[in-house]
Design a protein around this motif. Sequence first.
Motif, PDB file in Angstrom:
ATOM      1  N   LEU A   1       7.931  23.380 147.156  1.00  0.00           N
ATOM      2  CA  LEU A   1       7.519  23.128 148.541  1.00  0.00           C
ATOM      3  C   LEU A   1       7.303  24.448 149.260  1.00  0.00           C
ATOM      4  CD1 LEU A   1      10.156  20.414 149.559  1.00  0.00           C
ATOM      5  CD2 LEU A   1       7.823  20.023 148.726  1.00  0.00           C
ATOM      6  N   GLY A   2       6.220  24.527 150.010  1.00  0.00           N
ATOM      7  CA  GLY A   2       5.935  25.753 150.751  1.00  0.00           C
ATOM      8  C   GLY A   2       6.001  25.517 152.239  1.00  0.00           C
ATOM      9  N   ARG A   3       4.821  25.370 152.840  1.00  0.00           N
ATOM     10  CA  ARG A   3       4.769  25.262 154.297  1.00  0.00           C
ATOM     11  C   ARG A   3       5.551  24.068 154.826  1.00  0.00           C
ATOM     12  NH1 ARG A   3      -1.435  25.098 154.340  1.00  0.00           N
ATOM     13  NH2 ARG A   3      -0.830  23.975 152.432  1.00  0.00           N
ATOM     14  N   GLY A   4       5.629  23.005 154.016  1.00  0.00           N
ATOM     15  CA  GLY A   4       6.396  21.822 154.435  1.00  0.00           C
ATOM     16  C   GLY A   4       7.865  22.160 154.667  1.00  0.00           C
ATOM     17  N   LEU A   5       8.385  23.058 153.835  1.00  0.00           N
ATOM     18  CA  LEU A   5       9.794  23.441 153.947  1.00  0.00           C
ATOM     19  C   LEU A   5       9.988  24.498 155.046  1.00  0.00           C
ATOM     20  CD1 LEU A   5      12.356  22.532 152.558  1.00  0.00           C
ATOM     21  CD2 LEU A   5      11.859  24.110 150.697  1.00  0.00           C
ATOM     22  N   LEU A   6       8.941  25.291 155.296  1.00  0.00           N
ATOM     23  CA  LEU A   6       9.029  26.226 156.428  1.00  0.00           C
ATOM     24  C   LEU A   6       9.038  25.427 157.734  1.00  0.00           C
ATOM     25  CD1 LEU A   6       6.490  29.089 155.508  1.00  0.00           C
ATOM     26  CD2 LEU A   6       8.962  29.059 155.155  1.00  0.00           C
ATOM     27  N   ARG A   7       8.217  24.370 157.776  1.00  0.00           N
ATOM     28  CA  ARG A   7       8.163  23.553 158.995  1.00  0.00           C
ATOM     29  C   ARG A   7       9.450  22.775 159.189  1.00  0.00           C
ATOM     30  NH1 ARG A   7       2.497  20.223 159.098  1.00  0.00           N
ATOM     31  NH2 ARG A   7       1.091  21.962 158.703  1.00  0.00           N
ATOM     32  N   ASP A   8       9.923  22.149 158.110  1.00  0.00           N
ATOM     33  CA  ASP A   8      11.130  21.322 158.196  1.00  0.00           C
ATOM     34  C   ASP A   8      12.080  21.719 157.072  1.00  0.00           C
ATOM     35  OD1 ASP A   8      13.132  19.524 158.275  1.00  0.00           O
ATOM     36  OD2 ASP A   8      11.885  17.728 158.159  1.00  0.00           O
ATOM     37  N   PRO A   9      13.069  22.562 157.393  1.00  0.00           N
ATOM     38  CA  PRO A   9      13.980  23.055 156.350  1.00  0.00           C
ATOM     39  C   PRO A   9      14.810  21.941 155.691  1.00  0.00           C
ATOM     40  CG  PRO A   9      14.235  24.303 158.404  1.00  0.00           C
ATOM     41  CD  PRO A   9      13.380  23.128 158.719  1.00  0.00           C
ATOM     42  N   PHE A  10      14.796  20.739 156.285  1.00  0.00           N
ATOM     43  CA  PHE A  10      15.536  19.621 155.688  1.00  0.00           C
ATOM     44  C   PHE A  10      14.712  18.891 154.623  1.00  0.00           C
ATOM     45  CE2 PHE A  10      17.448  19.839 159.990  1.00  0.00           C
ATOM     46  CZ  PHE A  10      18.779  19.943 159.641  1.00  0.00           C
ATOM     47  N   LEU A  11      13.443  19.244 154.481  1.00  0.00           N
ATOM     48  CA  LEU A  11      12.538  18.412 153.668  1.00  0.00           C
ATOM     49  C   LEU A  11      13.021  18.234 152.218  1.00  0.00           C
ATOM     50  CD1 LEU A  11       9.936  16.741 153.570  1.00  0.00           C
ATOM     51  CD2 LEU A  11       8.672  18.856 153.077  1.00  0.00           C
ATOM     52  N   ALA A  12      13.548  19.292 151.608  1.00  0.00           N
ATOM     53  CA  ALA A  12      14.000  19.165 150.212  1.00  0.00           C
ATOM     54  C   ALA A  12      15.108  18.116 150.114  1.00  0.00           C
ATOM     55  CB  ALA A  12      14.492  20.509 149.683  1.00  0.00           C
ATOM     56  N   GLY A  13      16.055  18.171 151.045  1.00  0.00           N
ATOM     57  CA  GLY A  13      17.152  17.202 151.054  1.00  0.00           C
ATOM     58  C   GLY A  13      16.651  15.790 151.310  1.00  0.00           C
ATOM     59  N   LEU A  14      15.676  15.666 152.195  1.00  0.00           N
ATOM     60  CA  LEU A  14      15.110  14.339 152.490  1.00  0.00           C
ATOM     61  C   LEU A  14      14.467  13.746 151.241  1.00  0.00           C
ATOM     62  CD1 LEU A  14      13.433  15.021 155.953  1.00  0.00           C
ATOM     63  CD2 LEU A  14      15.262  13.365 155.494  1.00  0.00           C
ATOM     64  N   LEU A  15      13.696  14.576 150.514  1.00  0.00           N
ATOM     65  CA  LEU A  15      13.010  14.077 149.316  1.00  0.00           C
ATOM     66  C   LEU A  15      14.001  13.655 148.246  1.00  0.00           C
ATOM     67  CD1 LEU A  15       9.961  16.483 148.796  1.00  0.00           C
ATOM     68  CD2 LEU A  15      10.136  14.421 150.164  1.00  0.00           C
ATOM     69  N   LYS A  16      15.153  14.311 148.226  1.00  0.00           N
ATOM     70  CA  LYS A  16      16.159  13.975 147.210  1.00  0.00           C
ATOM     71  C   LYS A  16      17.120  12.889 147.682  1.00  0.00           C
ATOM     72  CE  LYS A  16      16.616  18.082 144.370  1.00  0.00           C
ATOM     73  NZ  LYS A  16      17.563  19.177 144.094  1.00  0.00           N
ATOM     74  N   GLY A  17      16.944  12.414 148.896  1.00  0.00           N
ATOM     75  CA  GLY A  17      17.813  11.352 149.399  1.00  0.00           C
ATOM     76  C   GLY A  17      19.210  11.833 149.750  1.00  0.00           C
ATOM     77  N   ILE A  18      19.340  13.132 150.042  1.00  0.00           N
ATOM     78  CA  ILE A  18      20.645  13.672 150.439  1.00  0.00           C
ATOM     79  C   ILE A  18      20.916  13.284 151.898  1.00  0.00           C
ATOM     80  CG2 ILE A  18      21.901  15.837 150.891  1.00  0.00           C
ATOM     81  CD1 ILE A  18      20.305  17.057 148.520  1.00  0.00           C
ATOM     82  N   ALA A  19      22.153  12.878 152.171  1.00  0.00           N
ATOM     83  CA  ALA A  19      22.507  12.452 153.537  1.00  0.00           C
ATOM     84  C   ALA A  19      22.224  13.580 154.525  1.00  0.00           C
ATOM     85  CB  ALA A  19      23.984  12.072 153.582  1.00  0.00           C
TER      86      ALA A  19
END
Length: 335
Positions: free
Chosen positions: A222-240
């Motif tokens: 993930l590039g710009r999506g993670l710069l915009r929303d630093p939670f995005l990786a956790g969201l994609l993995k279903g992390i609380a």
Amino acid sequence: MAELSAVYFAPFQGITTHIFRKVYAKHFQGVDKLYTPYFSNFEPGHALSAVKMRSLQNRAESGIEVVPQVLSKSAEEILWLAQVCEQLGFRELNWNLGCPYPQVANKKRGSGMLPYPGMVDAILEQVMKSTGIRFSVKCRLGYYSADEAEALLPVFNRYPISELTIHPRIGKQLYSGEADMEAFARISEGLTMPLAYNGDIFSVSDYFRFRAISPETTTLMLGRGLLRDPFLAGLLKGIAQPQNPGEVIREFTEELYQSYRYDRNDNPSVLNALKEYWAYLSLSFDEPVKVFRKIRKSGNFADYEEAIRLIFNEYRWLGSMQATRLSDPDRSHGN
Ligand SMILES: Cc1cc2nc3c(=O)[nH]c(=O)nc-3n(C[C@H](O)[C@H](O)[C@H](O)COP(=O)(O)O)c2cc1C
């Protein structure tokens, strides 16, 4: 359909510095590898500059592996950096075959090498014979045309590349148009090494769209999506997720600011680094233009601190979740 197995934070020259990586990894979950921006302009046989060594000081941040990246068209240079990285304890070096900027590509570096599969072949041949650590590659579909991938696939397949990350645009496009997810899916069928997909994933719904096109791909960068929303990786993995994500963002940006000031001895360049990052982060607030304008206008540290105070008092952090809730295809079917 396969589950997501790994998410990587893409490299960004000037943004994902060692300071950024350290502070990011302290506050957010879901990322499995952090890439350094590319290294170039060093001389084999000579010690790396103090600045370069500082950015290689940590092999991991909060338990997340750091992967250095090299931009070069010389096997000797690549092998030299691989050796330095190995001595420092890194386990992987990534080769940048994706940089699209003309000043790089015109010299047959980055995506500018993609029209020359013979050159790629010769470099891989030498590097793969001698490197002591994993060697991975990040590339685009081509420089002038996506057809260039045809000739590159058999070259890549000939070598034990530890992982190939593909950003399915061509170099000439820079970041215009859309990442061609279908082209990635087609190409991935002909490749034998582990693959990672990179491009235009800004929300959970973007990920669902990609997953429908390429169901077998389980590794994302993930590039710009993670710069915009630093939670995005956790969201994609279903992390609380935290109850108050805006507060986490506030703490994160505060620590980033203080860490840059400390690292750079209050050099004014700190503001430039933060402005570059806020150009992305501001997009996840309810009033992106107003938020970014406040940051952009900061001429000194006091201005910046006041801008931050106003932003967190007056605007709301939305992240990428808003879009997700509206268009998450799984939820619209009632599961
Ligand atoms: C300002 C900027 C700097 C970048 N620096 C690098 C870099 O050093 N190495 C690299 O491989 N890619 C670099 N990239 C490309 C990103 O890592 C990523 O591949 C690209 O943004 C596409 O992914 P995305 O659609 O998820 O953002 C850079 C992109 C931008 C906009």
